[in-house]
Motif scaffolding. Sequence first.
Motif, PDB file in Angstrom:
ATOM      1  N   MET A   1       0.852  -1.175   0.000  1.00  0.00           N
ATOM      2  CA  MET A   1       0.000   0.000   0.000  1.00  0.00           C
ATOM      3  C   MET A   1       0.898   1.238   0.000  1.00  0.00           C
ATOM      4  O   MET A   1       1.786   1.336   0.822  1.00  0.00           O
ATOM      5  CB  MET A   1      -0.905  -0.047   1.227  1.00  0.00           C
ATOM      6  CG  MET A   1      -2.110   0.808   1.108  1.00  0.00           C
ATOM      7  SD  MET A   1      -3.282   0.615   2.463  1.00  0.00           S
ATOM      8  CE  MET A   1      -3.888  -1.024   2.198  1.00  0.00           C
ATOM      9  N   PRO A   2       0.666   2.179  -0.896  1.00  0.00           N
ATOM     10  CA  PRO A   2       1.552   3.329  -1.018  1.00  0.00           C
ATOM     11  C   PRO A   2       1.383   4.351   0.109  1.00  0.00           C
ATOM     12  O   PRO A   2       0.300   4.540   0.629  1.00  0.00           O
ATOM     13  CB  PRO A   2       1.130   3.943  -2.359  1.00  0.00           C
ATOM     14  CG  PRO A   2      -0.285   3.534  -2.532  1.00  0.00           C
ATOM     15  CD  PRO A   2      -0.400   2.185  -1.881  1.00  0.00           C
ATOM     16  N   GLY A   3       2.494   5.020   0.470  1.00  0.00           N
ATOM     17  CA  GLY A   3       2.436   6.159   1.382  1.00  0.00           C
ATOM     18  C   GLY A   3       2.054   5.849   2.811  1.00  0.00           C
ATOM     19  O   GLY A   3       1.948   4.708   3.223  1.00  0.00           O
ATOM     20  N   ASP A   4       1.855   6.929   3.572  1.00  0.00           N
ATOM     21  CA  ASP A   4       1.447   6.813   4.967  1.00  0.00           C
ATOM     22  C   ASP A   4      -0.019   6.439   5.050  1.00  0.00           C
ATOM     23  O   ASP A   4      -0.826   6.843   4.222  1.00  0.00           O
ATOM     24  CB  ASP A   4       1.656   8.143   5.693  1.00  0.00           C
ATOM     25  CG  ASP A   4       3.131   8.490   5.833  1.00  0.00           C
ATOM     26  OD1 ASP A   4       3.956   7.562   5.905  1.00  0.00           O
ATOM     27  OD2 ASP A   4       3.448   9.692   5.871  1.00  0.00           O
ATOM     28  N   LEU A   5      -0.354   5.687   6.097  1.00  0.00           N
ATOM     29  CA  LEU A   5      -1.740   5.286   6.313  1.00  0.00           C
ATOM     30  C   LEU A   5      -2.370   6.138   7.402  1.00  0.00           C
ATOM     31  O   LEU A   5      -1.702   6.537   8.361  1.00  0.00           O
ATOM     32  CB  LEU A   5      -1.815   3.816   6.718  1.00  0.00           C
ATOM     33  CG  LEU A   5      -1.311   2.813   5.692  1.00  0.00           C
ATOM     34  CD1 LEU A   5      -1.340   1.410   6.282  1.00  0.00           C
ATOM     35  CD2 LEU A   5      -2.156   2.871   4.443  1.00  0.00           C
ATOM     36  N   VAL A   6      -3.661   6.401   7.260  1.00  0.00           N
ATOM     37  CA  VAL A   6      -4.428   7.098   8.288  1.00  0.00           C
ATOM     38  C   VAL A   6      -5.626   6.233   8.657  1.00  0.00           C
ATOM     39  O   VAL A   6      -6.173   5.520   7.819  1.00  0.00           O
ATOM     40  CB  VAL A   6      -4.907   8.495   7.823  1.00  0.00           C
ATOM     41  CG1 VAL A   6      -3.730   9.411   7.602  1.00  0.00           C
ATOM     42  CG2 VAL A   6      -5.752   8.406   6.576  1.00  0.00           C
ATOM     43  N   PRO A  30      -7.348   1.520  -1.825  1.00  0.00           N
ATOM     44  CA  PRO A  30      -6.813   0.384  -1.074  1.00  0.00           C
ATOM     45  C   PRO A  30      -7.104   0.539   0.410  1.00  0.00           C
ATOM     46  O   PRO A  30      -7.142   1.653   0.937  1.00  0.00           O
ATOM     47  CB  PRO A  30      -5.315   0.424  -1.358  1.00  0.00           C
ATOM     48  CG  PRO A  30      -5.030   1.763  -1.908  1.00  0.00           C
ATOM     49  CD  PRO A  30      -6.315   2.350  -2.410  1.00  0.00           C
ATOM     50  N   VAL A  31      -7.315  -0.590   1.094  1.00  0.00           N
ATOM     51  CA  VAL A  31      -7.736  -0.587   2.490  1.00  0.00           C
ATOM     52  C   VAL A  31      -6.916  -1.605   3.275  1.00  0.00           C
ATOM     53  O   VAL A  31      -6.612  -2.690   2.785  1.00  0.00           O
ATOM     54  CB  VAL A  31      -9.232  -0.958   2.604  1.00  0.00           C
ATOM     55  CG1 VAL A  31      -9.683  -1.039   4.049  1.00  0.00           C
ATOM     56  CG2 VAL A  31     -10.088   0.025   1.836  1.00  0.00           C
ATOM     57  N   LEU A  32      -6.592  -1.255   4.523  1.00  0.00           N
ATOM     58  CA  LEU A  32      -5.977  -2.180   5.467  1.00  0.00           C
ATOM     59  C   LEU A  32      -6.894  -2.256   6.678  1.00  0.00           C
ATOM     60  O   LEU A  32      -7.261  -1.220   7.243  1.00  0.00           O
ATOM     61  CB  LEU A  32      -4.592  -1.689   5.895  1.00  0.00           C
ATOM     62  CG  LEU A  32      -3.933  -2.471   7.020  1.00  0.00           C
ATOM     63  CD1 LEU A  32      -3.565  -3.877   6.542  1.00  0.00           C
ATOM     64  CD2 LEU A  32      -2.710  -1.741   7.531  1.00  0.00           C
ATOM     65  N   LEU A  33      -7.280  -3.461   7.067  1.00  0.00           N
ATOM     66  CA  LEU A  33      -8.076  -3.670   8.276  1.00  0.00           C
ATOM     67  C   LEU A  33      -7.176  -4.242   9.354  1.00  0.00           C
ATOM     68  O   LEU A  33      -6.395  -5.160   9.090  1.00  0.00           O
ATOM     69  CB  LEU A  33      -9.232  -4.646   8.023  1.00  0.00           C
ATOM     70  CG  LEU A  33     -10.275  -4.249   6.989  1.00  0.00           C
ATOM     71  CD1 LEU A  33     -11.344  -5.334   6.884  1.00  0.00           C
ATOM     72  CD2 LEU A  33     -10.909  -2.916   7.318  1.00  0.00           C
ATOM     73  N   PHE A  50      -7.889   1.491   7.740  1.00  0.00           N
ATOM     74  CA  PHE A  50      -6.839   2.421   7.335  1.00  0.00           C
ATOM     75  C   PHE A  50      -6.834   2.570   5.826  1.00  0.00           C
ATOM     76  O   PHE A  50      -7.070   1.599   5.102  1.00  0.00           O
ATOM     77  CB  PHE A  50      -5.464   1.904   7.780  1.00  0.00           C
ATOM     78  CG  PHE A  50      -5.269   1.923   9.265  1.00  0.00           C
ATOM     79  CD1 PHE A  50      -4.713   3.026   9.889  1.00  0.00           C
ATOM     80  CD2 PHE A  50      -5.638   0.832  10.035  1.00  0.00           C
ATOM     81  CE1 PHE A  50      -4.528   3.032  11.260  1.00  0.00           C
ATOM     82  CE2 PHE A  50      -5.461   0.833  11.410  1.00  0.00           C
ATOM     83  CZ  PHE A  50      -4.902   1.943  12.026  1.00  0.00           C
ATOM     84  N   VAL A  51      -6.537   3.777   5.370  1.00  0.00           N
ATOM     85  CA  VAL A  51      -6.401   4.077   3.937  1.00  0.00           C
ATOM     86  C   VAL A  51      -5.158   4.947   3.762  1.00  0.00           C
ATOM     87  O   VAL A  51      -4.690   5.578   4.711  1.00  0.00           O
ATOM     88  CB  VAL A  51      -7.640   4.804   3.373  1.00  0.00           C
ATOM     89  CG1 VAL A  51      -8.885   3.937   3.469  1.00  0.00           C
ATOM     90  CG2 VAL A  51      -7.858   6.149   4.041  1.00  0.00           C
ATOM     91  N   PRO A  52      -4.622   5.025   2.535  1.00  0.00           N
ATOM     92  CA  PRO A  52      -3.500   5.938   2.287  1.00  0.00           C
ATOM     93  C   PRO A  52      -3.911   7.384   2.576  1.00  0.00           C
ATOM     94  O   PRO A  52      -5.025   7.804   2.241  1.00  0.00           O
ATOM     95  CB  PRO A  52      -3.199   5.744   0.795  1.00  0.00           C
ATOM     96  CG  PRO A  52      -3.725   4.381   0.481  1.00  0.00           C
ATOM     97  CD  PRO A  52      -4.939   4.222   1.347  1.00  0.00           C
ATOM     98  N   ALA A  53      -3.014   8.128   3.199  1.00  0.00           N
ATOM     99  CA  ALA A  53      -3.317   9.509   3.596  1.00  0.00           C
ATOM    100  C   ALA A  53      -3.786  10.355   2.418  1.00  0.00           C
ATOM    101  O   ALA A  53      -4.704  11.171   2.555  1.00  0.00           O
ATOM    102  CB  ALA A  53      -2.094  10.143   4.252  1.00  0.00           C
ATOM    103  N   VAL A  78      -3.993   3.827  17.915  1.00  0.00           N
ATOM    104  CA  VAL A  78      -4.144   2.728  16.954  1.00  0.00           C
ATOM    105  C   VAL A  78      -3.059   2.860  15.905  1.00  0.00           C
ATOM    106  O   VAL A  78      -2.960   3.870  15.227  1.00  0.00           O
ATOM    107  CB  VAL A  78      -5.541   2.739  16.302  1.00  0.00           C
ATOM    108  CG1 VAL A  78      -5.654   1.617  15.310  1.00  0.00           C
ATOM    109  CG2 VAL A  78      -6.618   2.653  17.368  1.00  0.00           C
ATOM    110  N   ASP A  79      -2.230   1.813  15.773  1.00  0.00           N
ATOM    111  CA  ASP A  79      -1.102   1.830  14.844  1.00  0.00           C
ATOM    112  C   ASP A  79      -1.375   0.897  13.675  1.00  0.00           C
ATOM    113  O   ASP A  79      -1.713  -0.264  13.885  1.00  0.00           O
ATOM    114  CB  ASP A  79       0.152   1.377  15.595  1.00  0.00           C
ATOM    115  CG  ASP A  79       1.394   1.429  14.756  1.00  0.00           C
ATOM    116  OD1 ASP A  79       1.376   2.061  13.693  1.00  0.00           O
ATOM    117  OD2 ASP A  79       2.410   0.835  15.182  1.00  0.00           O
TER     118      ASP A  79
END
Length: 81
Positions: A1-6, A30-33, A50-53, A78-79
């Motif tokens: 996943m590109p870049g920083d996640l928020v 793109p999504v991270l759970l 989480f998604v890319p910022a 939450v990290d």
Amino acid sequence: MPGDLVRLRSVPSTFEGEIIRSRLEAEGIPVLLKGGSSSDPYPTGPVHVFVPAELEVQAQLALSDVPGDDVAASADEVDPT
């Protein structure tokens, strides 16, 4: 996943997290759970989305009609890693 996640949102269950993931991925986001004790046969507990910022605003707009309260008691702790 590109870049920083928020962290976009936290929901009470894996099921709700998967619904949000599907909605966002349909929009090309793109999504991270994280969370939900996915190692159990019956996952429970909050799930953090989480998604890319750089796509945060687009993701918020994609979920603007999805009701729900954010369940993270301390969202800053939450990290995504």
